[in-house]
Design a protein around this motif. Structure first.
Motif, short mmCIF file in Angstrom:
data_model
loop_
_atom_site.label_atom_id
_atom_site.label_comp_id
_atom_site.label_asym_id
_atom_site.label_seq_id
_atom_site.Cartn_x
_atom_site.Cartn_y
_atom_site.Cartn_z
N HIS A 122 0.87 -1.18 0.00
CA HIS A 122 0.00 0.00 0.00
C HIS A 122 0.90 1.22 0.00
O HIS A 122 2.13 1.08 0.07
CB HIS A 122 -1.02 -0.01 1.15
CG HIS A 122 -0.45 0.06 2.52
ND1 HIS A 122 0.29 -0.95 3.08
CD2 HIS A 122 -0.52 1.03 3.48
CE1 HIS A 122 0.64 -0.61 4.30
NE2 HIS A 122 0.18 0.59 4.58
N HIS A 178 1.43 3.96 1.98
CA HIS A 178 1.83 4.77 3.14
C HIS A 178 3.36 4.94 3.16
O HIS A 178 4.11 4.08 2.68
CB HIS A 178 1.35 4.14 4.44
CG HIS A 178 -0.13 4.32 4.65
ND1 HIS A 178 -0.85 3.61 5.58
CD2 HIS A 178 -1.02 5.14 4.03
CE1 HIS A 178 -2.12 4.00 5.54
NE2 HIS A 178 -2.25 4.92 4.60
N ASP A 216 5.75 4.68 5.29
CA ASP A 216 6.66 3.69 5.88
C ASP A 216 6.77 2.42 5.03
O ASP A 216 7.50 1.50 5.38
CB ASP A 216 6.25 3.35 7.32
CG ASP A 216 4.79 2.95 7.46
OD1 ASP A 216 3.97 3.39 6.64
OD2 ASP A 216 4.47 2.20 8.40
N HIS A 217 6.07 2.37 3.92
CA HIS A 217 6.16 1.22 3.01
C HIS A 217 6.82 1.59 1.69
O HIS A 217 7.37 0.73 1.01
CB HIS A 217 4.76 0.63 2.76
CG HIS A 217 4.17 0.09 4.02
ND1 HIS A 217 4.19 -1.24 4.34
CD2 HIS A 217 3.61 0.73 5.08
CE1 HIS A 217 3.66 -1.41 5.55
NE2 HIS A 217 3.29 -0.23 6.01
N HIS A 225 -7.43 -0.76 6.34
CA HIS A 225 -6.37 0.17 6.76
C HIS A 225 -6.05 1.25 5.72
O HIS A 225 -5.96 2.43 6.05
CB HIS A 225 -5.12 -0.64 7.09
CG HIS A 225 -3.88 0.17 7.29
ND1 HIS A 225 -3.68 0.94 8.41
CD2 HIS A 225 -2.78 0.35 6.50
CE1 HIS A 225 -2.50 1.54 8.31
NE2 HIS A 225 -1.96 1.21 7.17
N ASP A 263 -0.64 -4.19 7.55
CA ASP A 263 -1.15 -3.25 8.57
C ASP A 263 -2.63 -3.47 8.89
O ASP A 263 -3.32 -2.51 9.26
CB ASP A 263 -0.96 -1.80 8.07
CG ASP A 263 0.50 -1.37 8.02
OD1 ASP A 263 1.37 -2.19 8.39
OD2 ASP A 263 0.77 -0.24 7.61
#
Ligand SMILES: [Zn+2]
Length: 277
Positions: free
Chosen positions: A102, A104, A106-107, A190, A211
């Motif tokens: 996904h 976000h 932090d990915h 999420h 997540d």
């Protein structure tokens, strides 16, 4: 097929924000990403974890700077993606595939480190990112400055992959490499377009559920946190049905792994920083 995970950073959060009925105690969350050694596809990354691009990069916009200042992630130098690849004798140019679960920060913050890679991700979710204004994207937790400028050209969309139907104990999804080894399973709730990865060829089926929850306890004990966690969810009402599906998977003998759960797993590598004393 070997699979390992590493921890790119730590983020502290009060337990009650991520676990219904939790305490005010601070939990030190991991920010995992993975590496698959695939027999025909070669090394395949699963996300990139947090990298300096998200925290100190010059290209960061105002909202990404604010987000970093609020969450205060602490990067784990020894297990950043490039040193981990080096540990396994790999260079960044040898990464030809990154699976992006996904969008976000932090990915995806390290995607620009891999100029030779294609990106397997939800093309439907990407089309929505492109249609939104930057402000609308922030509300979905997406910071477009973190994507490589040619992300679109290198996107290998999920919709082009053959579908595998769910059978008794095996979850259905998109067969990423056409051999049934890695299946992308939709995990709504999420984030827009979030999917997990089912590895069916291992001794026990493993589902990397990214997540869906922050803590395994929240998943296993049905303790989905309420407000304010619901506020940042893409579709808060979908979190419980998705979690229930994962509990059935566990009850049938499968292993579930999350990105942020603090407990070490048998898939985690532990590398120490040679620079640290
Ligand atoms: Zn996320």
């Amino acid at each position: 097929m070997k699979i390992v995970f590493a921890n790119s950073a730590w983020v502290n959060a009060a337990e009650r924000l991520i676990l219904r009925g939790g305490s005010w105690r601070s939990v030190r969350l991991r920010v995992r990403y993975g590496l698959i050694f695939h027999p025909s596809e070669g090394p395949v990354l699963i996300d990139t974890g947090y990298t300096p691009e998200a925290l100190t990069g010059e290209r960061r916009g105002r909202m990404l700077r604010l987000y970093g200042a609020l969450l205060k992630p602490e990067l784990n130098a020894a297990e950043q993606v490039l040193p981990v690849l080096k540990h396994f004798g790999l260079s960044q140019d040898e990464i030809r595939t990154v699976i992006v679960t996904h969008f976000h920060a932090d990915h995806i913050s390290g995607l620009s480190l891999f100029p030779k890679a294609r990106f397997i991700a939800s093309d439907a979710a990407w089309a929505r990112v492109k249609a939104r204004t930057p402000r609308q994207n922030w509300r979905h937790g997406v910071f477009v400055e973190l994507f490589p400028p040619d992300f679109d050209a290198r996107l290998d969309g999920l919709s082009s992959k053959p579908r595998i139907e769910a059978r008794d104990d095996v979850l259905g999804g998109a067969d990423l490499f056409g051999d049934g080894s890695v299946i992308a399973v939709d995990l709504p709730g999420h984030a827009d377009g979030q999917f997990g990865l089912l590895f069916a060829g291992l001794e026990r089926h493993l589902l990397y559920a990214v997540d869906v929850q922050w803590l395994l306890t929240a998943l296993i004990e049905s303790r989905t946190p309420g407000f304010p966690a619901t506020l940042i969810a893409e579709d808060a009402r979908a979190i419980e049905p998705t979690s229930a599906m994962l509990r059935r998977f566990v009850a049938a003998g499968g292993d579930v792994m999350l990105c942020h759960d603090p407990a070490p797993t048998s898939y985690d590598v532990t590398l120490s920083d040679p620079e640290a004393g």
